[in-house]
Scaffold this motif. Structure first.
Motif, PDB file in Angstrom:
ATOM      1  N   VAL A  43       0.813  -0.855  -0.173  1.00 14.76           N
ATOM      2  CA  VAL A  43       0.037   0.055   0.232  1.00 14.76           C
ATOM      3  C   VAL A  43       0.667   1.389   0.130  1.00 14.76           C
ATOM      4  O   VAL A  43       0.834   2.544  -0.839  1.00 14.76           O
ATOM      5  CB  VAL A  43      -0.875  -0.232   0.838  1.00 14.76           C
ATOM      6  CG1 VAL A  43      -2.085   1.143   1.672  1.00 14.76           C
ATOM      7  CG2 VAL A  43      -1.901  -0.891   1.165  1.00 14.76           C
ATOM      8  N   VAL A  44       2.003   1.497   1.066  1.00 13.16           N
ATOM      9  CA  VAL A  44       2.970   2.533   0.971  1.00 13.16           C
ATOM     10  C   VAL A  44       3.247   3.273  -0.367  1.00 13.16           C
ATOM     11  O   VAL A  44       3.090   4.265  -1.247  1.00 13.16           O
ATOM     12  CB  VAL A  44       3.892   2.221   2.174  1.00 13.16           C
ATOM     13  CG1 VAL A  44       4.947   3.668   2.201  1.00 13.16           C
ATOM     14  CG2 VAL A  44       3.264   2.381   3.356  1.00 13.16           C
ATOM     15  N   MET A  45       3.718   1.598  -1.125  1.00 12.57           N
ATOM     16  CA  MET A  45       4.631   1.315  -2.128  1.00 12.57           C
ATOM     17  C   MET A  45       4.063   2.143  -3.064  1.00 12.57           C
ATOM     18  O   MET A  45       3.894   2.501  -4.112  1.00 12.57           O
ATOM     19  CB  MET A  45       4.771   0.303  -2.283  1.00 12.57           C
ATOM     20  CG  MET A  45       6.818  -0.034  -2.341  1.00 12.57           C
ATOM     21  SD  MET A  45       7.306  -2.244  -2.019  1.00 12.57           S
ATOM     22  CE  MET A  45       6.879  -2.163  -4.073  1.00 12.57           C
ATOM     23  N   PHE A  46       2.298   1.905  -3.266  1.00 10.53           N
ATOM     24  CA  PHE A  46       1.880   2.237  -4.695  1.00 10.53           C
ATOM     25  C   PHE A  46       1.332   3.785  -3.840  1.00 10.53           C
ATOM     26  O   PHE A  46       1.087   4.623  -4.936  1.00 10.53           O
ATOM     27  CB  PHE A  46       0.554   1.122  -4.332  1.00 10.53           C
ATOM     28  CG  PHE A  46       0.409   0.090  -5.456  1.00 10.53           C
ATOM     29  CD1 PHE A  46      -0.157   0.589  -6.705  1.00 10.53           C
ATOM     30  CD2 PHE A  46       0.559  -0.773  -4.806  1.00 10.53           C
ATOM     31  CE1 PHE A  46      -0.082  -0.989  -7.135  1.00 10.53           C
ATOM     32  CE2 PHE A  46       0.575  -2.207  -5.787  1.00 10.53           C
ATOM     33  CZ  PHE A  46       0.251  -1.339  -7.367  1.00 10.53           C
ATOM     34  N   MET A  47       1.326   4.260  -2.641  1.00 13.85           N
ATOM     35  CA  MET A  47       0.978   5.923  -2.357  1.00 13.85           C
ATOM     36  C   MET A  47       2.374   6.371  -3.042  1.00 13.85           C
ATOM     37  O   MET A  47       2.246   7.644  -3.379  1.00 13.85           O
ATOM     38  CB  MET A  47       0.557   5.632  -1.171  1.00 13.85           C
ATOM     39  CG  MET A  47      -0.508   5.477  -1.345  1.00 13.85           C
ATOM     40  SD  MET A  47      -0.576   5.112   0.798  1.00 13.85           S
ATOM     41  CE  MET A  47      -0.160   6.467   1.874  1.00 13.85           C
ATOM     42  N   MET A  48       3.451   5.631  -2.975  1.00 16.40           N
ATOM     43  CA  MET A  48       4.620   6.465  -3.386  1.00 16.40           C
ATOM     44  C   MET A  48       4.501   6.634  -4.953  1.00 16.40           C
ATOM     45  O   MET A  48       5.067   7.928  -5.049  1.00 16.40           O
ATOM     46  CB  MET A  48       5.542   5.558  -2.938  1.00 16.40           C
ATOM     47  CG  MET A  48       6.431   5.928  -1.127  1.00 16.40           C
ATOM     48  SD  MET A  48       7.078   5.205  -0.622  1.00 16.40           S
ATOM     49  CE  MET A  48       8.655   6.328  -0.861  1.00 16.40           C
ATOM     50  N   LYS A  49       4.768   5.828  -5.566  1.00  9.94           N
ATOM     51  CA  LYS A  49       5.028   5.861  -7.080  1.00  9.94           C
ATOM     52  C   LYS A  49       4.794   4.569  -7.375  1.00  9.94           C
ATOM     53  O   LYS A  49       4.948   3.329  -7.353  1.00  9.94           O
ATOM     54  CB  LYS A  49       6.451   5.801  -7.624  1.00  9.94           C
ATOM     55  CG  LYS A  49       6.484   6.351  -8.598  1.00  9.94           C
ATOM     56  CD  LYS A  49       6.705   7.668  -8.968  1.00  9.94           C
ATOM     57  CE  LYS A  49       6.162   7.886 -10.072  1.00  9.94           C
ATOM     58  NZ  LYS A  49       6.458   9.758  -9.970  1.00  9.94           N
ATOM     59  N   TRP A  50       2.780   4.677  -7.998  1.00 10.74           N
ATOM     60  CA  TRP A  50       2.453   2.902  -8.446  1.00 10.74           C
ATOM     61  C   TRP A  50       2.642   2.352  -9.128  1.00 10.74           C
ATOM     62  O   TRP A  50       3.512   0.952  -9.887  1.00 10.74           O
ATOM     63  CB  TRP A  50       0.830   3.193  -9.127  1.00 10.74           C
ATOM     64  CG  TRP A  50       1.180   4.134  -9.967  1.00 10.74           C
ATOM     65  CD1 TRP A  50       0.558   5.216 -10.375  1.00 10.74           C
ATOM     66  CD2 TRP A  50       0.650   3.531 -11.249  1.00 10.74           C
ATOM     67  NE1 TRP A  50       0.194   5.745 -11.757  1.00 10.74           N
ATOM     68  CE2 TRP A  50       0.440   4.959 -12.142  1.00 10.74           C
ATOM     69  CE3 TRP A  50       0.692   2.502 -11.931  1.00 10.74           C
ATOM     70  CZ2 TRP A  50       0.452   4.557 -13.352  1.00 10.74           C
ATOM     71  CZ3 TRP A  50       1.011   2.351 -13.725  1.00 10.74           C
ATOM     72  CH2 TRP A  50       0.714   3.503 -14.415  1.00 10.74           C
ATOM     73  N   GLN A  51       3.915   2.669 -10.546  1.00 12.71           N
ATOM     74  CA  GLN A  51       4.456   2.224 -12.018  1.00 12.71           C
ATOM     75  C   GLN A  51       5.586   2.193 -11.335  1.00 12.71           C
ATOM     76  O   GLN A  51       5.457   0.349 -11.627  1.00 12.71           O
ATOM     77  CB  GLN A  51       5.058   3.543 -12.540  1.00 12.71           C
ATOM     78  CG  GLN A  51       3.679   3.889 -13.410  1.00 12.71           C
ATOM     79  CD  GLN A  51       3.552   5.786 -12.457  1.00 12.71           C
ATOM     80  OE1 GLN A  51       3.855   5.626 -11.404  1.00 12.71           O
ATOM     81  NE2 GLN A  51       3.595   6.926 -13.086  1.00 12.71           N
ATOM     82  N   ALA A  99       5.438   0.612  -7.816  1.00 17.29           N
ATOM     83  CA  ALA A  99       5.347  -0.380  -7.239  1.00 17.29           C
ATOM     84  C   ALA A  99       4.777  -1.484  -7.922  1.00 17.29           C
ATOM     85  O   ALA A  99       5.117  -2.796  -7.901  1.00 17.29           O
ATOM     86  CB  ALA A  99       3.961  -0.416  -6.299  1.00 17.29           C
ATOM     87  N   VAL A 100       4.409  -2.021  -8.960  1.00 16.67           N
ATOM     88  CA  VAL A 100       3.225  -2.664 -10.275  1.00 16.67           C
ATOM     89  C   VAL A 100       4.916  -3.292 -10.488  1.00 16.67           C
ATOM     90  O   VAL A 100       4.687  -4.921 -10.925  1.00 16.67           O
ATOM     91  CB  VAL A 100       2.925  -2.251 -11.348  1.00 16.67           C
ATOM     92  CG1 VAL A 100       3.238  -3.690 -12.483  1.00 16.67           C
ATOM     93  CG2 VAL A 100       2.108  -1.440 -10.911  1.00 16.67           C
ATOM     94  N   ILE A 101       5.853  -3.094 -10.887  1.00 15.33           N
ATOM     95  CA  ILE A 101       7.125  -3.662 -11.105  1.00 15.33           C
ATOM     96  C   ILE A 101       7.659  -4.793  -9.660  1.00 15.33           C
ATOM     97  O   ILE A 101       7.512  -6.120 -10.591  1.00 15.33           O
ATOM     98  CB  ILE A 101       8.589  -2.819 -11.626  1.00 15.33           C
ATOM     99  CG1 ILE A 101       8.123  -2.341 -13.081  1.00 15.33           C
ATOM    100  CG2 ILE A 101       9.416  -3.458 -11.358  1.00 15.33           C
ATOM    101  CD1 ILE A 101       9.062  -1.059 -12.946  1.00 15.33           C
TER     102      ILE A 101
END
Lengths: 189, 799
Positions: free
Chosen positions: B367-375, B377-379
C-alpha cells in the motif's frame, strides 16, 4: 524334539530307538526325482505323491527360496497343519516336464503376487499410501500402511509391497518403470 | 452374523437352484480362482447346502482392496456366473487354508465315489447316494481362492460350517459382535480396525488443528510473542522512512519545514541530523531487545510443547496392547517419540506467527509503495504471485522429501538399536566391519536425504534471491528515469522505495518456504497422531467389576485364539483351575503354552470363549485388580535401571526393607545380592551391574513373591538356571505357590512334580489331562517326555 505323533500313526509304547530313528530321518535330506517320486494330479485340484510304498493323497509344494531362487529347492510337504517335509526337488530338471507343470500350477496359487507394471498414482495421506496401479492380473487399487514395513526391498531394484491385509504386489525391477512412475514411488525407495 | 449383499443375478441363480435368500446362514465374496487369477465369486452357506459361485476373470475390472472399498459400492456387473452346489452332509470339513498372500477354500468330500465335476453349470446338484460315509477321511477338494481382503468373512463362513456340524448348546453360544468397519462419513472401510480414523475424511487441517491444541497452555506467551512481532513489523516499516525520506530529503536536503516540525531553530541541521540518527539508533536497539524477548519466549514455548507431545506419545505407547508393538520396528517408534515431536513445532514457531505479521507487513508495504509511486510498485510486486505459486506446486515434492528423511532416520535408529542389543553376537561372529559398513550405508542415506532437502531449499533461495535482485535493479532504473529524465521524484523517495522493496523479500521468501515448514511439520504430526490414535486392543470395560476378596479360581471355557485370524494358536481350550491348586502345562515349544498364560493375564483378548476369574469374565474386571492378582514370572526378565531393592519392589513400592529382604531370601536371591559390593543398593539394569540369567530370574521371582498375587504364572521361570540352582529355587517356588493358584509351564518335568494336575498341549489343543500318575499311565506324550528325560538324566549319571 521327536516326541508326539510319528510319521506312521500313533504309537503308544515308548521306544527310544524308534524316536531316534525318527529324529535321524528328520535330519536327513531326501531328494526327489523322476526315479523315486511319482506325482499325479488329483480330481480335487491338488497333486498327490507316491514314493515307494509311501502314499500321499495331497502334498504342498513350497519354495525354499521364493525370492532368490524360485526354480530350485522345492520342498514337498504334507498338507496338514503340522506339515512335515516329504522330500526336496533340488532342480526341476530332475522331474518330468509334466510333473514340473503340475507343481508350478500349485505354486502359482500359493505364491500369488501380481506384478506391478504401471503406476497410475500414489497418494499418501495420514500414514497411509493409496496405490492405483496396473498389474499383470489387471488394474488394482490398494492401500499400505506407511509406518510399518509394507515396502520390502528384495534387492536394490526389486520391491515387494504388502497392503493393509498383507496382500502382496511386486515390482521386479523399478528401473523398468518410467521416471515419472519412479518419482511417484520415490517416497518408498 | 454379518451378511454381505449379493447381487441380483447371483440371488436369481441361487433361487434357480432352490436356495432361498432367507435360508442363507453365511455368505462371503471371493475374488480369485484356483488357477491364481482375479475372478469374482461368492460362497454361500445354508443349513444343508454349500454353493460355490464363480465367474471367469474380467480383464477390465479394477480390483479394489481395503482403503478403496466403500460400503455403498456393491458391484452389480453382469457376469457369466457358474455354480457348484454341495450337500453339507457329504462334506467332512470346510477349511480356509492360508497360502503365502492369499487363501484357498478346501473341503474334504466324504465319499470318494464321485467328486464334483468341475465347472458344471447350475442345476447339477449332487446325487444323494450317501451310502457309505467313510468317516473323516476323504477327497480334498480345492473349491475356490480369495485374497486376504475376504479372509475374515470367509473365516466366519467356515466357522458357521463347523457350527452346523457340531452345534454348540444354545446357552453357550457367544454372540459375535460385529464391529462397524466403515467410516460413517464416506462409507470407506477403515484401513485399520483398531484405529477408527478414516484417513480420507481426516484431512491435514485437522492434524493441524490437533497440533495447535498443544500450544493452548502457552496462549499467554504466544500473545506476548505476537505483540513482539507486531512491534517488529512497525519498526521495519518506519526504518526505510527514517533511512530514506527523512535522512535524505529532509535533513540532508535542508528542508526547513522539517526543522519547524521538530521544533528546532532554523539552520541547525547538525542537531536535526543527530536527532534523526539518534532516533534510528533507538529504533535499532528496541528491535534488538524485542528480538531477544521473542527468542526467549520461543524457547519456552517450543520446549514446553515438545515435552508435552513426547509425554503423551509415551503415555499412549504404554496404554497400547502388546499386539501394537509386535507389528512395528522399535527404531521407528523411537524416531516418532523423539525427533518427530520436535519437528512438529517447527512450523508453528517459525511459521504460524509470521503468517499474520508477514501478511500484514506485505500488504502495508505494498500500500505504501503504491502511494509513493504506483508505476514502480507494479514492477516490484509482479513476481509475488509467481513465487508463491511455485512454492505451492513444489509442495508434494518437499513432502515426499521429508518422508524420505524420516525413513532414513528410522533405519539408522533401528540399526543402532539392533546393534546395541545384539552386540554380543556381532562380536562373537566378528562382523563388526560389516555392521559398520551397513551403518555407513544407512547413515549416508540419511545424509543424502538431508542434503537433498537443503539443496532443494538452496535452489529455492537462489531463484528467489536472483529474481529479487533483478526486480531491485529494475526499480532503480525506473526510479532514476523518473528522477533524471522526467524530474518527477526525489532521490530520498527512491531510496525509501527500494528499502521497501528489500523489505518485501523477507515475507515473500517466507511465504514460499511456508509450504516447506508446513509439510515437514504435518508430516511429523501425522506420524505422531498415528500413535496417539491407536486404540489398545485390550480395553478396560467402562464400568469394571472390582475384585473385593479374590480367591483365585480360574476357569477357561472353550477358548479360541490366534494372533492372526486364520492361524489359530489355541483351539477350544477348557480348563478349571480351582483356587489354591497348581496346574502344570507341558508341551513342545510353539504349542501355545505361553499364549495361554498371556490370555489369562489379559495381554491379549480371546477370540472366542471366555476366561473367568472367580466366576467373573476377566474382560469385565478392572485392570488394576486383575494385574494385582495375576503375576507372571516368565522367560523374559525385565530388569530396569535402578537398585536391586527397587527392582524387587517394582510391583509393590510401599514394601518395607524387611519385606524386600524376606522376598529375596525366599527367592534364593539374598546370597548373591549380598555378594555384590553394594548389597541391595547395587545399581542393576542397562547401565549397572551385569546379572546372569539365573540371577535375573531370581530377582523376578522375588518380585512376584512381594507382589503377593492370588494367581501366579510361572512361564519357564527356571529354564535359564542350572539344575542345582533350580533345586534351590524349587524351594522358593514351593513356598511361593502356597495359598495361591499357580499355573506353571515347564520343559523340565521335575519342576512340575508338585502340580495338582497337568495338561499336555499340542498344536493348540489339550491332548492329555490328569495327575502325574494318570498321565504316566496313559502312555502318551507325557509318558514319552518323562521317559526321555529320566533316560537322558540317567545317561548323564545325574539321577
Amino acid at each position: 524334539m521327536g516326541y508326539g505323533k510319528g510319521f506312521h500313526g500313533e504309537e503308544k509304547e515308548f521306544d527310544l530307538e524308534e524316536m531316534e530313528k525318527e529324529t535321524e530321518e528328520m535330519l536327513k535330506i531326501r531328494y526327489l526325482n523322476s526315479d523315486n517320486a511319482d506325482f499325479k494330479r488329483t480330481e480335487g485340484g491338488f497333486v498327490s505323491l507316491k514314493i515307494g510304498d509311501e502314499n500321499y493323497e495331497r502334498v504342498h509344494v513350497v519354495r525354499m527360496f521364493p525370492f532368490t531362487d524360485p526354480e530350485h529347492y522345492i520342498s514337498i510337504r504334507t498338507p496338514d497343519e503340522n506339515s512335515k517335509e516329504i522330500g526336496i526337488i533340488k532342480d526341476f530338471k530332475d522331474v518330468s516336464a509334466d510333473t514340473r507343470k503340475m507343481l508350478e500350477e500349485q505354486m502359482n496359487l500359493r505364491y500369488f503376487t501380481p506384478i506391478i507394471t504401471k503406476i497410475i498414482n500414489i497418494k499418501d495421506e495420514y500414514g497411509y499410501a493409496y496405490f492405483d496401479v496396473v498389474t499383470d492380473r489387471g488394474a488394482c487399487r490398494f492401500t499400505i500402511n506407511i509406518g510399518g514395513s509394507a515396502v520390502v526391498h528384495l534387492s536394490d531394484t526389486r520391491i515387494l509391497i504388502s497392503d493393509i491385509d498383507e496382500n502382496r504386489f511386486e515390482i521386479p525391477d523399478i528401473m523398468k518403470l518410467t521416471v515419472g512412475e519412479r518419482k511417484k514411488l520415490d517416497l518408498f525407495l | 452374523m454379518k451378511k454381505i449383499k449379493l447381487p441380483g443375478q447371483v440371488l436369481k441363480l441361487l433361487s434357480d437352484n432352490s436356495i432361498r435368500e432367507d435360508a442363507i446362514i453365511a455368505a462371503s465374496s471371493t475374488d480369485m480362482n484356483t488357477e491364481g487369477e482375479y475372478a469374482d465369486g461368492y460362497v454361500v452357506l445354508t443349513m444343508n447346502k454349500l454353493a460355490i459361485i464363480t465367474s471367469p476373470p474380467d480383464p477390465v475390472e479394477i480390483h479394489s482392496f481395503k482403503g478403496y472399498i466403500s460400503k455403498n459400492s456393491i458391484p452389480e456387473r453382469p457376469r457369466d456366473w457358474a455354480i457348484r452346489i454341495f450337500e453339507n452332509d457329504r462334506l467332512a470339513s470346510l477349511k480356509c487354508e492360508p497360502l503365502v498372500a492369499c487363501s484357498e477354500l478346501v473341503a474334504t468330500l466324504k465319499d470318494e465315489a464321485e467328486p464334483a465335476k468341475d465347472g458344471k453349470k447350475a442345476d447339477d446338484s449332487e446325487g444323494t447316494d450317501d451310502s457309505k460315509g467313510t468317516g473323516e477321511r476323504g477327497t480334498p477338494l480345492s473349491l475356490t481362492a480369495f485374497t486376504n481382503l475376504h479372509r475374515e468373512s470367509m473365516h466366519r463362513l467356515a466357522r458357521s460350517f463347523d457350527k452346523i456340524k457340531n452345534p454348540v448348546p444354545e446357552g453357550e453360544r457367544e454372540e459375535e459382535e460385529e464391529e462397524d468397519d466403515f467410516c460413517p462419513v464416506c462409507g470407506m472401510m477403515y484401513p485399520d480396525k483398531n484405529r477408527k480414523i478414516c484417513p480420507k475424511c481426516m484431512d491435514r487441517k485437522s492434524v493441524f488443528r490437533r497440533t495447535l491444541a498443544y500450544f493452548k497452555p502457552y496462549a499467554g506467551y504466544i500473545a506476548v510473542m505476537l505483540l513482539c512481532y507486531i512491534a517488529m513489523a512497525v519498526m521495519n516499516l518506519v526504518w526505510p522512512y527514517l533511512n530514506g525520506t527523512v535522512l535524505y530529503d529532509y535533513v540532508l536536503a535542508k528542508n526547513e519545514g522539517f526543522l519547524v516540525k521538530l521544533g528546532i531553530e532554523n539552520g541547525r541541521y547538525v542537531t536535526a541530523l543527530i536527532m534523526v540518527v539518534g532516533g534510528m539508533l533507538i529504533a535499532r536497539l528496541m528491535l534488538l531487545l524485542i528480538q531477544m524477548l521473542q527468542g526467549v519466549l520461543t524457547a519456552r514455548i517450543v520446549t514446553g510443547v515438545v515435552r508435552d507431545i513426547k509425554k503423551s506419545i509415551f503415555a499412549n505407547m504404554g496404554r497400547l496392547s502388546i499386539s501394537f508393538f509386535r507389528s512395528r520396528q522399535t527404531g521407528g517408534l523411537m524416531t516418532r517419540a523423539l525427533s518427530d515431536a520436535e519437528r512438529v513445532t517447527g512450523f508453528f514457531i517459525d511459521g504460524m506467527p509470521y503468517v499474520f505479521i508477514n501478511g500484514m507487513m506485505t500488504i502495508a508495504t505494498i500500500v505504501v509503495m503504491f502511494m509513493m509511486k504506483w508505476q514502480m510498485a507494479v514492477i516490484a510486486i509482479v513476481m509475488i504471485p509467481a513465487a508463491v505459486m511455485i512454492g505451492y506446486y513444489l509442495r508434494p515434492r518437499i513432502w515426499s522429501m521429508y518422508g524420505h528423511r524420516h525413513r532414513s532416520e528410522r533405519s539408522v535408529n533401528s540399526q543402532v538399536n539392533d546393534n546395541l542389543t545384539g552386540a554380543r553376537v556381532v562380536k562373537a561372529f566378528g562382523q563388526e566391519k560389516r555392521e559398520i559398513e551397513r551403518f555407513r550405508h544407512n547413515n549416508e542415506r540419511l545424509r543424502d536425504s538431508e542434503m537433498a532437502i537443503v539443496s532443494f531449499q538452496n535452489y529455492f533461495r537462489l531463484i528467489y534471491g536472483g529474481t529479487f535482485q533483478i526486480l531491485n535493479m529494475l526499480v532503480w532504473m525506473v526510479g532514476v528515469y523518473f528522477i533524471l529524465v522526467r524530474n518527477e521524484m526525489e532521490l530520498g523517495i527512491l531510496i525509501t522505495f527500494t528499502g521497501y522493496v528489500g523489505q518485501l523479500q523477507g515475507p515473500i521468501n517466507f511465504f514460499s518456504f511456508l509450504f516447506h515448514w508446513w509439510a515437514d511439520s504435518m508430516n511429523s504430526a501425522q506420524r505422531i497422531f498415528e500413535i496417539l490414535d491407536a486404540q489398545p486392543e485390550v480395553r478396560e470395560k467402562d464400568d469394571p467389576v472390582r475384585l473385593t476378596d479374590p480367591v483365585g479360581h480360574i476357569e477357561l471355557k472353550n477358548v479360541n485364539f490366534g494372533y492372526e485370524i486364520n492361524k489359530p494358536v489355541l483351539k477350544d481350550i477348557s480348563l478349571d483351575i480351582p483356587a489354591g491348586s497348581m496346574l502344570g502345562i507341558v508341551g513342545r515349544s510353539g504349542a501355545g503354552k505361553t499364549t495361554l498364560v498371556n490370555l489369562i493375564s489379559r495381554l491379549y483378548d480371546v477370540n472366542e470363549g471366555e476366561i473367568l476369574f472367580d466366576g467373573v469374565n476377566i474382560k469385565d474386571i478392572a485392570f488394576k485388580d486383575l494385574r494385582r492378582n495375576v503375576a507372571m514370572v516368565s522367560q523374559e526378565t525385565y530388569i530396569f535401571m535402578g537398585t536391586v531393592a527397587e527392582n524387587i519392589a517394582y510391583a509393590n513400592r510401599e514394601a518395607s526393607r524387611e519385606e524386600i529382604i524376606n522376598a529375596a531370601k525366599l527367592a534364593s536371591a539374598h546370597e548373591f545380592i549380598m555378594r555384590m559390593p553394594d548389597g541391595y543398593d547395587t545399581m542393576i539394569g542397562s547401565s549397572g551391574r551385569e546379572l546372569s540369567g539365573g540371577e535375573k530370574q531370581r530377582i523376578s521371582i522375588a518380585r512376584a513373591i512381594l507382589a503377593n498375587p492370588k494367581v501366579l504364572i510361572l512361564d519357564e521361570a527356571t529354564a535359564s538356571v542350572d539344575t542345582e540352582t533350580e533345586r534351590e529355587i524349587q524351594h522358593s517356588v514351593a513356598y511361593l505357590v502356597k495359598g495361591r493358584t499357580t499355573i506353571s509351564i515347564a520343559h523340565r518335568l521335575s519342576t512340575l512334580r508338585d502340580a495338582d494336575f497337568l495338561v499336555v498341549i499340542d498344536h493348540g489343543e489339550i491332548t492329555e489331562k490328569g495327575t502325574d500318575s494318570e498321565l504316566a499311565a496313559l502312555k502318551g506324550t507325557y509318558y514319552k517326555l518323562m521317559e526321555l528325560q529320566t533316560k537322558a538324566l540317567a545317561m548323564r549319571g545325574i539321577e
